[in-house]
Design a protein around this motif. Structure first.
Motif, PDB file in Angstrom:
ATOM      1  N   TYR A 144       0.866  -1.173   0.000  1.00 57.49           N
ATOM      2  CA  TYR A 144       0.000   0.000   0.000  1.00 57.49           C
ATOM      3  C   TYR A 144       0.903   1.223   0.000  1.00 57.49           C
ATOM      4  O   TYR A 144       1.686   1.409   0.935  1.00 57.49           O
ATOM      5  CB  TYR A 144      -0.906  -0.002   1.239  1.00 57.49           C
ATOM      6  CG  TYR A 144      -1.991   1.050   1.176  1.00 57.49           C
ATOM      7  CD1 TYR A 144      -3.224   0.762   0.601  1.00 57.49           C
ATOM      8  CD2 TYR A 144      -1.776   2.334   1.660  1.00 57.49           C
ATOM      9  CE1 TYR A 144      -4.216   1.727   0.517  1.00 57.49           C
ATOM     10  CE2 TYR A 144      -2.757   3.301   1.578  1.00 57.49           C
ATOM     11  CZ  TYR A 144      -3.976   2.995   1.007  1.00 57.49           C
ATOM     12  OH  TYR A 144      -4.956   3.954   0.921  1.00 57.49           O
ATOM     13  N   GLU A 145       0.848   2.026  -1.065  1.00 58.15           N
ATOM     14  CA  GLU A 145       1.741   3.187  -1.218  1.00 58.15           C
ATOM     15  C   GLU A 145       3.200   2.763  -1.014  1.00 58.15           C
ATOM     16  O   GLU A 145       3.951   3.445  -0.331  1.00 58.15           O
ATOM     17  CB  GLU A 145       1.371   4.293  -0.212  1.00 58.15           C
ATOM     18  CG  GLU A 145      -0.088   4.747  -0.273  1.00 58.15           C
ATOM     19  CD  GLU A 145      -0.400   5.616  -1.485  1.00 58.15           C
ATOM     20  OE1 GLU A 145       0.510   6.289  -1.989  1.00 58.15           O
ATOM     21  OE2 GLU A 145      -1.571   5.602  -1.934  1.00 58.15           O
ATOM     22  N   GLY A 146       3.553   1.609  -1.564  1.00 58.24           N
ATOM     23  CA  GLY A 146       4.931   1.146  -1.483  1.00 58.24           C
ATOM     24  C   GLY A 146       5.267   0.368  -0.226  1.00 58.24           C
ATOM     25  O   GLY A 146       6.395  -0.112  -0.085  1.00 58.24           O
ATOM     26  N   GLU A 147       4.321   0.212   0.679  1.00 52.96           N
ATOM     27  CA  GLU A 147       4.610  -0.431   1.969  1.00 52.96           C
ATOM     28  C   GLU A 147       4.001  -1.834   2.024  1.00 52.96           C
ATOM     29  O   GLU A 147       2.768  -1.974   2.039  1.00 52.96           O
ATOM     30  CB  GLU A 147       4.044   0.436   3.113  1.00 52.96           C
ATOM     31  CG  GLU A 147       4.245  -0.145   4.491  1.00 52.96           C
ATOM     32  CD  GLU A 147       5.685  -0.540   4.763  1.00 52.96           C
ATOM     33  OE1 GLU A 147       6.548   0.332   4.844  1.00 52.96           O
ATOM     34  OE2 GLU A 147       5.944  -1.757   4.899  1.00 52.96           O
ATOM     35  N   PRO A 148       4.847  -2.857   2.029  1.00 55.24           N
ATOM     36  CA  PRO A 148       4.297  -4.229   2.087  1.00 55.24           C
ATOM     37  C   PRO A 148       3.703  -4.601   3.446  1.00 55.24           C
ATOM     38  O   PRO A 148       2.902  -5.532   3.519  1.00 55.24           O
ATOM     39  CB  PRO A 148       5.492  -5.117   1.742  1.00 55.24           C
ATOM     40  CG  PRO A 148       6.701  -4.284   1.999  1.00 55.24           C
ATOM     41  CD  PRO A 148       6.302  -2.841   1.856  1.00 55.24           C
ATOM     42  N   LEU A 149       4.110  -3.897   4.525  1.00 59.31           N
ATOM     43  CA  LEU A 149       3.495  -4.146   5.828  1.00 59.31           C
ATOM     44  C   LEU A 149       2.305  -3.201   5.964  1.00 59.31           C
ATOM     45  O   LEU A 149       2.418  -2.088   6.468  1.00 59.31           O
ATOM     46  CB  LEU A 149       4.491  -3.920   6.970  1.00 59.31           C
ATOM     47  CG  LEU A 149       5.606  -4.945   7.095  1.00 59.31           C
ATOM     48  CD1 LEU A 149       6.462  -4.652   8.324  1.00 59.31           C
ATOM     49  CD2 LEU A 149       5.062  -6.362   7.168  1.00 59.31           C
ATOM     50  N   SER A 150       1.141  -3.650   5.474  1.00 60.25           N
ATOM     51  CA  SER A 150      -0.083  -2.846   5.500  1.00 60.25           C
ATOM     52  C   SER A 150      -1.244  -3.761   5.821  1.00 60.25           C
ATOM     53  O   SER A 150      -1.228  -4.952   5.476  1.00 60.25           O
ATOM     54  CB  SER A 150      -0.303  -2.201   4.129  1.00 60.25           C
ATOM     55  OG  SER A 150      -1.674  -1.836   3.971  1.00 60.25           O
ATOM     56  N   HIS A 151      -2.264  -3.196   6.439  1.00 57.22           N
ATOM     57  CA  HIS A 151      -3.433  -4.023   6.773  1.00 57.22           C
ATOM     58  C   HIS A 151      -4.231  -4.427   5.522  1.00 57.22           C
ATOM     59  O   HIS A 151      -5.180  -5.189   5.647  1.00 57.22           O
ATOM     60  CB  HIS A 151      -4.324  -3.316   7.806  1.00 57.22           C
ATOM     61  CG  HIS A 151      -5.204  -2.227   7.263  1.00 57.22           C
ATOM     62  ND1 HIS A 151      -6.465  -1.960   7.782  1.00 57.22           N
ATOM     63  CD2 HIS A 151      -5.014  -1.340   6.259  1.00 57.22           C
ATOM     64  CE1 HIS A 151      -6.997  -0.944   7.108  1.00 57.22           C
ATOM     65  NE2 HIS A 151      -6.145  -0.554   6.191  1.00 57.22           N
ATOM     66  N   SER A 152      -3.816  -3.957   4.345  1.00 55.27           N
ATOM     67  CA  SER A 152      -4.485  -4.368   3.104  1.00 55.27           C
ATOM     68  C   SER A 152      -3.757  -5.505   2.396  1.00 55.27           C
ATOM     69  O   SER A 152      -4.096  -5.848   1.270  1.00 55.27           O
ATOM     70  CB  SER A 152      -4.624  -3.166   2.162  1.00 55.27           C
ATOM     71  OG  SER A 152      -3.353  -2.609   1.891  1.00 55.27           O
ATOM     72  N   THR A 153      -2.754  -6.102   3.044  1.00 55.80           N
ATOM     73  CA  THR A 153      -1.920  -7.121   2.387  1.00 55.80           C
ATOM     74  C   THR A 153      -1.948  -8.534   2.994  1.00 55.80           C
ATOM     75  O   THR A 153      -1.384  -9.442   2.363  1.00 55.80           O
ATOM     76  CB  THR A 153      -0.430  -6.684   2.385  1.00 55.80           C
ATOM     77  OG1 THR A 153       0.040  -6.592   3.751  1.00 55.80           O
ATOM     78  CG2 THR A 153      -0.244  -5.340   1.705  1.00 55.80           C
ATOM     79  N   PRO A 154      -2.515  -8.799   4.154  1.00 53.28           N
ATOM     80  CA  PRO A 154      -2.242 -10.101   4.801  1.00 53.28           C
ATOM     81  C   PRO A 154      -2.718 -11.311   4.007  1.00 53.28           C
ATOM     82  O   PRO A 154      -2.079 -12.372   4.075  1.00 53.28           O
ATOM     83  CB  PRO A 154      -2.980 -10.004   6.146  1.00 53.28           C
ATOM     84  CG  PRO A 154      -4.014  -8.954   5.955  1.00 53.28           C
ATOM     85  CD  PRO A 154      -3.375  -7.962   5.015  1.00 53.28           C
ATOM     86  N   ILE A 155      -3.802 -11.180   3.250  1.00 56.25           N
ATOM     87  CA  ILE A 155      -4.306 -12.368   2.552  1.00 56.25           C
ATOM     88  C   ILE A 155      -3.457 -12.666   1.320  1.00 56.25           C
ATOM     89  O   ILE A 155      -3.253 -13.822   0.959  1.00 56.25           O
ATOM     90  CB  ILE A 155      -5.807 -12.199   2.221  1.00 56.25           C
ATOM     91  CG1 ILE A 155      -6.589 -11.872   3.506  1.00 56.25           C
ATOM     92  CG2 ILE A 155      -6.364 -13.459   1.560  1.00 56.25           C
ATOM     93  CD1 ILE A 155      -6.392 -12.850   4.668  1.00 56.25           C
TER      94      ILE A 155
END
Ligand code: MN
Ligand code: MN
Length: 290
Positions: A144-155
């Motif tokens: 999310y905006e270049g950040e892989p540690l985001s709450h939109s990525t876990p799945i």
């Protein structure tokens, strides 16, 4: 981190002091550092516990009482505010210990990224696991905006780790076109908009499988659960989510752990969101912990 140590703080109703004799352990993950919209889910675990005092300990759905399921509330993992990577490491360590002790981990979020280290730990113990993900959002972004540690990525991360065909997402009604394309092309099972009907189809195919279940409270319609950071109109009712929990309880799945995430109490002055979440916790304890 508390295990045997007597914990005198706010605890879930009917939880027992004794860690050794507990089958399930409730633990909080007060983290909301990577959310894309409104923060506040760090206060979810504490408030879910506080309103649990208003719950009956008996479930007329399952004809079971909480005293029949020995569980321990370990309190919150003391996560370092602002440091997502170290927080995820601490969650992994904590859950790894629970799994080594053969406890059913029942996590309270916190934002949805907290499920990622849990899934990694569960997968180490159960390499043949499947994942059921109940959410308004696909959570399939690479970053999310270049950040892989985001709450939109876990799945997305879970698909890479355990294999997309072992991932079942239900109730999804929001995401980028690219996320829906990934869902189609990767072989994962994504069911849009509904939860109960697709679950009825899925459960027989998962009979006997170890399954971890992650529930994002925003799968509920904002009229039922406004207390969440990324509310999405068009969701299911609390009655439907209870029905889903009970379908799973009566299935042949081996549920190996669960979490409920994204409860952000400050957005709900009526408290219905956290009151609903505490009831889901009760029904999960009574229905999924064997
Ligand atoms: Mn989510
Ligand atoms: Mn969501």
């Amino acid at each position: 981190m508390r295990f045997d140590e007597a914990y005198s703080g706010n605890i879930f109703i009917a939880s027992q002091q004794n860690y050794a004799e507990s089958k399930a352990v409730i633990y909080g993950m007060p983290m909301d550092f990577t959310v894309s919209f409104r923060p506040g889910s760090r206060f979810g675990p504490a408030r879910i516990r506080e309103v649990s005092l208003g719950l009956e300990e008996y479930s007329p759905y399952l004809d079971r009482h909480l005293e029949e399921v020995p569980f321990h509330d370990a309190g919150d993992i003391p996560l370092p505010f602002g440091n997502a990577a170290r927080s995820l490491d601490m969650i992994a360590d904590f859950v790894g210990k629970l799994l080594a002790d053969d406890k059913f981990p029942l996590g309270l979020g916190g934002e949805h990224l907290v499920s990622w280290p849990i899934i990694q730990e569960v997968y180490k113990k159960y390499p043949d696991m499947a994942l059921i993900h109940i959410d308004a959002h696909a959570d399939l972004r690479e970053q999310y905006e270049g950040e892989p540690l985001s709450h939109s990525t876990p799945i997305r991360k879970a698909c890479h780790l355990i294999g997309a065909p072992n991932v079942y997402s239900l109730g999804i009604r929001s995401g980028m076109r690219e996320e829906f394309q990934f869902a189609k092309e990767s072989g994962m099972h994504m069911h849009k908009f509904e939860v109960v009907e697709p679950l009825k189809q899925i459960l027989p195919t998962l009979a006997g499988r170890p399954v971890y279940i992650t529930i994002d409270i925003d799968v509920l319609d904002p009229s039922a659960a406004p207390g969440t950071g990324t509310a999405e109109a068009g969701g299911i009712t609390s009655k439907e989510l209870l029905e889903a929990i009970h379908l799973i309880a009566r299935s042949d799945l081996q549920v190996i752990g669960a979490d409920i995430v994204e409860v952000a109490p400050a957005y709900d002055p009526t408290e219905q969101t956290q009151i609903a979440a505490s009831k889901f916790v009760r029904e999960i304890l009574l229905g999924w912990v064997k």
